[in-house]
Design a protein around this motif. Structure first.
Motif, PDB file in Angstrom:
ATOM      1  N   THR A  15       0.717  -0.978  -0.076  1.00  0.00           N
ATOM      2  CA  THR A  15       0.015  -0.037  -0.033  1.00  0.00           C
ATOM      3  C   THR A  15       0.891   1.178   0.027  1.00  0.00           C
ATOM      4  N   GLU A  16       0.283   2.275  -0.256  1.00  0.00           N
ATOM      5  CA  GLU A  16       0.921   3.853  -0.119  1.00  0.00           C
ATOM      6  C   GLU A  16       1.514   3.992   0.993  1.00  0.00           C
ATOM      7  N   GLU A  17       0.757   3.615   2.164  1.00  0.00           N
ATOM      8  CA  GLU A  17       1.300   3.923   3.603  1.00  0.00           C
ATOM      9  C   GLU A  17       2.551   2.826   3.885  1.00  0.00           C
ATOM     10  N   GLU A  18       2.375   1.581   3.279  1.00  0.00           N
ATOM     11  CA  GLU A  18       3.728   0.907   3.598  1.00  0.00           C
ATOM     12  C   GLU A  18       4.896   1.275   2.668  1.00  0.00           C
ATOM     13  N   GLU A  20       5.456   4.075   1.935  1.00  0.00           N
ATOM     14  CA  GLU A  20       6.112   5.575   2.807  1.00  0.00           C
ATOM     15  C   GLU A  20       6.822   5.195   3.866  1.00  0.00           C
ATOM     16  N   TRP A  21       6.463   4.184   4.533  1.00  0.00           N
ATOM     17  CA  TRP A  21       7.318   3.616   5.653  1.00  0.00           C
ATOM     18  C   TRP A  21       8.701   3.197   5.305  1.00  0.00           C
ATOM     19  N   ALA A  72       0.961   0.460  12.598  1.00  0.00           N
ATOM     20  CA  ALA A  72       1.238   0.061  11.222  1.00  0.00           C
ATOM     21  C   ALA A  72       1.065  -1.004  11.213  1.00  0.00           C
TER      22      ALA A  72
END
Length: 386
Positions: A15-18, A20-21, A72
């Motif tokens: 995902t985009e959040e993953e 980003e991390w 997260a």
């Protein structure tokens, strides 16, 4: 984007959040850890000054919830572990000891008071923690534990020794596992300022030199009654924490493999032998292809296990499959990459020998190859061969 990402890009599956991390971790690892890691390895020094910065971007305990923790995904945590270990296994180990083992024990088994007191401090890196399970005589069999905890009035009194305990000499607190008077393994929060507690760094390491492992002595360490982790009872408690750390290794070892593979690909294009780049030779291309296939398979397995973990379906047997495969294949990849680099491969011009040395430690801790083979064998046959 390098050639490895062109052929197999993990960003296509997260995902985009993953992502980003991952990219925040990559930037930190490449700009903060990378410039100092070779000298730190030479000096046998963990760059402890960087630990608060890891806390600043929220990586410690990042997949846990509550108590100011980010909640997260497990895949996001795996990606962070991979980026740290792509620079050095020792720094990923620090992430694991703090965020999976020490914080994990308190998060899983601590009282609300313990969680509220310690987890926010540990998340930011204000308080560093350790996880004290392994003993000098025990190794892979923690059931031989000799460390004891006896009750005296309103206090617990701990005695014993622990070995190969990460971060202990710089920690503010730790979780010590000890057998009570009934022989039941229980966890205790031990502030390192407590009289009778001593942590001594192990100096004569040829692996994990930019990491910090210690020997601990507990000499009549007196703790208040509420130092015990109330939810902990039996060896299953520390084993649940170890599973969290093993999961991080599944990803982390692939980071070390990727780093070795990247420099081998680049070197194969620039190093000339007999008038041509060695990358134009069939044997070298076969080596690169075989290594990449194992790297890609390892990454897909790590991703699958991460999704299983986030769904609450990941089993200890599946974790053993991932840990055994990732570390074993990473060691093979590092060795083959060293051969492609030739004599220069043993120098600090390249990170490969450092990764090779570190991975031998990763192979040993959180369960040796043999232990994980037996776990998998038990799952397949229904019979324990330990």
């Amino acid at each position: 984007m390098n050639t490895i990402d062109t052929l197999f890009n993990i960003s296509d599956f997260v995902t985009e959040e993953e992502r980003e991390w991952q990219m925040r971790a990559r930037e930190f690892a490449q700009t903060k850890i990378q410039p100092v890691i070779d000298q730190a390895f030479e000096d046998r020094r963990l760059p402890v000054e960087l630990l608060p910065e890891v806390g600043s971007f929220g990586a410690f305990g990042m997949y846990m919830d509550g108590y100011t923790l980010p909640a997260a995904s497990s895949v996001a945590y795996g990606l962070v572990a991979m980026e740290f270990e792509a620079v050095d296994s020792g720094f990923r180990t620090a992430l694991s000891v703090q965020g999976s083992l020490a914080m994990g024990a308190i998060h899983k088994f601590g009282s609300e008071e313990q969680k509220n007191e310690w987890l926010p401090q540990m998340h930011t890196g204000e308080a560093i923690g350790f996880f004290g399970l392994t003993e000098p005589q025990g190794g892979s069999d923690p059931n031989t534990m000799l460390t004891t905890a006896r009750r005296e009035g309103d206090e617990w009194v701990l005695n014993g020794k622990k070995r190969w305990i990460g971060l202990a000499s710089i920690a503010k607190l730790g979780v010590i596992w000890a057998k009570d008077e009934e022989g039941i393994v229980r966890g205790f929060i031990v502030p390192t300022a407590t009289p009778g507690f001593t942590a001594t760094p192990i100096e004569n390491k040829l692996s994990m030199r930019a990491s910090l492992q210690c020997e601990i002595e507990l000499d009549n360490v007196r703790l208040p009654a509420d130092a015990i982790l109330p939810g902990s009872k039996g060896l299953s408690s520390p084993f649940k924490c170890l599973n969290e750390a093993r999961y991080g290794i599944v990803w982390g070892a692939m980071g070390a493999a990727r780093a070795c593979l990247e420099v081998a690909v680049e070197r194969s294009q620039t190093r000339e032998v007999f008038g041509q780049p060695i990358g134009s030779k069939q044997i070298t291309q076969a080596k690169l292809a075989d290594m990449f296939v194992e790297y890609e398979k390892g990454m897909l397995l790590a991703l699958h296990l991460g999704r299983q973990k986030d769904a609450g379906k990941l089993t200890h047997g599946q974790i053993s499959v991932g840990k055994l495969n990732s570390v074993r294949e990473a060691i093979k990849i590092a060795g083959t990459c060293r051969s492609i680099l030739g004599g220069d491969g043993i120098t600090t011009d390249f990170p490969v020998m450092r990764h090779m040395a570190n991975l031998e430690s990763v192979r040993t801790y959180e369960g040796t190859d043999e232990v994980h083979q037996l776990v998998i064998g038990r799952e397949l046959t229904g019979m324990a061969a330990f």
